[in-house]
Design an enzyme around this catalytic site. Sequence first.
Site, short mmCIF file in Angstrom:
data_model
loop_
_atom_site.label_atom_id
_atom_site.label_comp_id
_atom_site.label_asym_id
_atom_site.label_seq_id
_atom_site.Cartn_x
_atom_site.Cartn_y
_atom_site.Cartn_z
N TYR B 439 -3.73 6.15 -4.45
CA TYR B 439 -5.17 5.79 -4.65
C TYR B 439 -5.96 5.10 -3.49
O TYR B 439 -5.11 5.01 -2.59
CB TYR B 439 -5.26 4.87 -6.08
CG TYR B 439 -4.99 3.43 -6.04
CD1 TYR B 439 -4.29 2.78 -5.08
CD2 TYR B 439 -4.92 2.79 -7.61
CE1 TYR B 439 -3.70 1.47 -5.27
CE2 TYR B 439 -4.41 1.58 -7.65
CZ TYR B 439 -3.83 0.90 -6.70
OH TYR B 439 -3.38 -0.24 -6.92
N GLU B 440 -7.22 5.22 -3.63
CA GLU B 440 -8.01 4.96 -2.60
C GLU B 440 -7.89 5.62 -1.41
O GLU B 440 -8.03 5.21 -0.32
CB GLU B 440 -7.87 3.40 -2.16
CG GLU B 440 -8.87 2.52 -1.38
CD GLU B 440 -10.19 2.69 -2.07
OE1 GLU B 440 -10.33 2.40 -3.25
OE2 GLU B 440 -10.96 3.09 -1.35
N GLY B 441 -7.80 6.75 -1.65
CA GLY B 441 -7.52 7.94 -0.65
C GLY B 441 -5.94 8.16 -0.58
O GLY B 441 -5.43 7.40 -0.05
#
Lengths: 598, 598
Positions: B439-441
């Site tokens: 997550y978060e890229g």
Amino acid sequence: MPEYKAPLRDIRFAMQELLDFETHYQNLPGGEDASPDMVEAILEEAGKFAAQELSPLNQTGDKGCTLTDDGVIAPEGFKEAYANYVEGGWAGLAQDPEYGGQGLPESLASIVAEINGTANWSWGMYPGLSHGAMVTLETHATDELRNLYLPPLVEGRWTGTMCLTEPHAGSDLGLLRTKAEPNDDGSYSITGTKIFISAGEHDMAENILHIVLARLPDAPAGNKGISLFLVPRYNVNDDGSLAGANSVKAGSIEHKMGIHGNATCVMNFDGARGFLLGQPNRGLACMFTFMNNARLFIAQQGICHAELSYQGALAYAKERLQMRSQRGAVAPEKSADPIIVHPDVRRMLLTQKAYAEGGRAFSYLCAQLVDLAQKSQDDAERKRAEDRLALLIPIAKGFITEAGVEASSLGVQVFGGHGYIAEWGMEQILRDSRIAPIYEGTNGIQALDLLGRKVMGSQGQLLEDFVGEVNAFIDANRDNPEAGELVVELERHVKRWSELTGQVAAGIQKDPATLGSASFDYLMYSGYTVLAYIWAMSAVKAQQALANGSSETGFYQAKLATARFYFRRILPRNEGLAVSLVDDADTLLSLEEEAFAF
Amino acid sequence: MPEYKAPLRDIRFAMQELLDFETHYQNLPGGEDASPDMVEAILEEAGKFAAQELSPLNQTGDKGCTLTDDGVIAPEGFKEAYANYVEGGWAGLAQDPEYGGQGLPESLASIVAEINGTANWSWGMYPGLSHGAMVTLETHATDELRNLYLPPLVEGRWTGTMCLTEPHAGSDLGLLRTKAEPNDDGSYSITGTKIFISAGEHDMAENILHIVLARLPDAPAGNKGISLFLVPRYNVNDDGSLAGANSVKAGSIEHKMGIHGNATCVMNFDGARGFLLGQPNRGLACMFTFMNNARLFIAQQGICHAELSYQGALAYAKERLQMRSQRGAVAPEKSADPIIVHPDVRRMLLTQKAYAEGGRAFSYLCAQLVDLAQKSQDDAERKRAEDRLALLIPIAKGFITEAGVEASSLGVQVFGGHGYIAEWGMEQILRDSRIAPIYEGTNGIQALDLLGRKVMGSQGQLLEDFVGEVNAFIDANRDNPEAGELVVELERHVKRWSELTGQVAAGIQKDPATLGSASFDYLMYSGYTVLAYIWAMSAVKAQQALANGSSETGFYQAKLATARFYFRRILPRNEGLAVSLVDDADTLLSLEEEAFAF
């Protein structure tokens, strides 16, 4: 959860093209029945059974087993699938016809186990554990015990377990405390608690035969005071019918990270009636007779999870649309390109593929050696096979299970956020895979076994014998037009393997702790190198098939491409391991225990 | 589950000795309040709060959240712990006093978040997401919106979320479809489905403020047609009191591999009333303003799980007795030695320690830069901080989260079979850790950001500026009596970093796909190298403290020993990466899509 399709084309490549199982079976005593047609039929049927019966139960099995007053209940559908497995005659595929088996080679049963285990590892462990019990009874039980207990086990009506671990005795079995007290009738009363017993109890079979390590009264302390016993769940009358329950039952089932479909039990033995297998105090030696098979089975788990995760990730990567290819849009008519166009996604897919296919061929090479070690009538050939297995099994178990976890984790990553969601099944594969580096001897133990007992214990001879085989391949193929570059690179890694071994040996001379300092990185170096040998061989075979005008150009080009990928993107890890494994043990040992945290 | 103890000694080492936070705070506008005494008091209290309130809920929280007709209910105890957190004044630690915050530096809040997140990552995500919403509103909301919505958010009575992902738009946000239609009163009607919304709904706060990416009517396609909106769960009257429910609710909660205590929701917006933040069609740019903070928060997750897993594994390794030391029995009075005597167990523990402590200092270095980028009044200094962050954040997020998963997996391995059993808590740490590389890229996206946007996008300037800083350190310390050897080795890796960058740049010139072929291995090479810089600095500081006669010899000797371990056993991985990252993209791209499987 990915729908499983047995990778039969690749299995055939490894068996027929790479390792010439046809000749192997022709020459193997008892292997005559494994004709090419028979092998093909078995693979086809195994693939169907796994896809139709086992694959649909993989995700639902993750809900786990249930402990009731009547014992453990396996997940829904497991019992019925097992009944079909027994009815199909799969249980005794490689067992002695004298006890109802089909007498086919052990390696063929092992490949069937791989197919089943990829579709549903938790389910596959039930027959897997039975198989261990069969081999133990075949080898170490008296005729009387064999005649009574083996036929229903081989038929599959009964299953088996292996009861080794205790709360205080895991890697160090010498610490175990379970007692075996002789009864007047020649049987023994077994008392103690065993933990982590896979397939320990369930409702899939009429009876369960526990193979149990325990201590006789006045047995010497440590490893040399351990004996092996057979303890049935239900006592057995002389006519083979079941008497009442024995004093052994599951006290609880463990809540685990994965393999929820397999019941991992705490087994309580409370004066349970058992029978000695083999000689008193020789229990560990008896266990070691089938350790190679058992460890090869766990090595296969790495292949199973790499393969299943690869099948899932590949399908997803072809469908999922995100962003454009760096070389320009590939599917301009769509909102974005399928992610398989992205190099980094391919890096992950090809890593999985290289491990699954390379690991498969590596394990089949070992399975051939198991056949020879079991069946060859030629003492020298049998000895060669045993020696080679002694070297390769800890590498296969340790390296392939690490690779299996890595591949399963990459499968999660290819799915992005969806990989973390249970519904898609990819995270289950990772959870299921994570046990393999732990059980059947942790990979730390495999590493000590490889470097200590096998390589150092043979003064390097086991390694040099294998290196000789690899060098013969290298010499014969260094000029191959497609694979020659890989062969030459393989030579560098193999040569350094010997040199590093010499350096480590010198280190151990000076400081015995060098063994444990070097062992894990040595195991991994060895694994990457063996897999390089496998992939170089695969590349040579692919080049030859293409040169011979095969119409399967896609398949063979993929073999060449995967081999190149492995050499260029994975094998370089050896460059780091070659540095770290010869480091001084003081780097690890100089820190005082109290100074690890403040 | 390991009982968490905040590693305050190591936090102080990183803050005070390595990175001189005292001077940093003195010079930082608004940092005056962060006096050494205040910092110390906050760390002490945060450590107590995390150990007493959050750690006991970590394992029970794994049972997960519940979706009811009234919305999502967080795990038992989460609501009460959150109330105590709000009452303790923690929620607005770094927020603007104008809206009720304490105005302390962002970095201090980030270290408190690390302490909370180590004790209980799932719980820590609720305030973590609020923090993202606060920063967004502070930066992009109108005064009117700020005055109405920020005070209860800063107080902690309300929480926040970030709603980006949609089923078809993950890494590629340009594909998102959620619509925002203007209403007559200046508000918007938001309609669409968002997935993977962390802390999306729960019973811990009176209201939830969703920050939502959506498209205005007639917005351009792709990234340039995305706008940012504030959508409250309950509508808010002008006096700040709650009106009725807005048309947004959790449709379901995802069943995930881990972080079960945090509700990951599918959020359905059905004409929900929302308010534009920032300029129309500039939503992605608005998001990027606090992307560095958000990604640093996830980088911390790697540290949190490495630290917690290390604490568990270390305690176990000191108690668990199996086998004897290779240098001779250490505890002959016991049945076996504690496993911490075994080199291979120490290899695992020291890997965890090197990642936890090295990652911590790396993240604090980034946190200082976040302070400067936010608060510095000196344009040049602010620009330098932003540039440095642009380079370091993708390395921190990508590398430290990979290290966190590796460390968590090693913690499972140290426990052997017990590591796989839920009761001990080690497998939960691994499951919880596995989301961080996604997550978060995803880390694949971080790698492209690093190599493509940051390094290539600056023609290498961002990298060379940083290398200049590292080289100044090297020149000043190559003769250090204890650390000099490490400094010289660092120099080799840094020099090669520049060379490899040049090679990759040349490759991209010829074939743009070289970017994606090199990016992940380049990210990892960069991470190992930055961590080497951190550990070399730590070793120098430790040597100096010892030379100055510190009485804490154990602590500083451990720093030196861990630094040596990192350089000798972990950093050599760069040798392989240096080979694989400059490989030709054709290795990945030559295989036809149809030829991946047969």
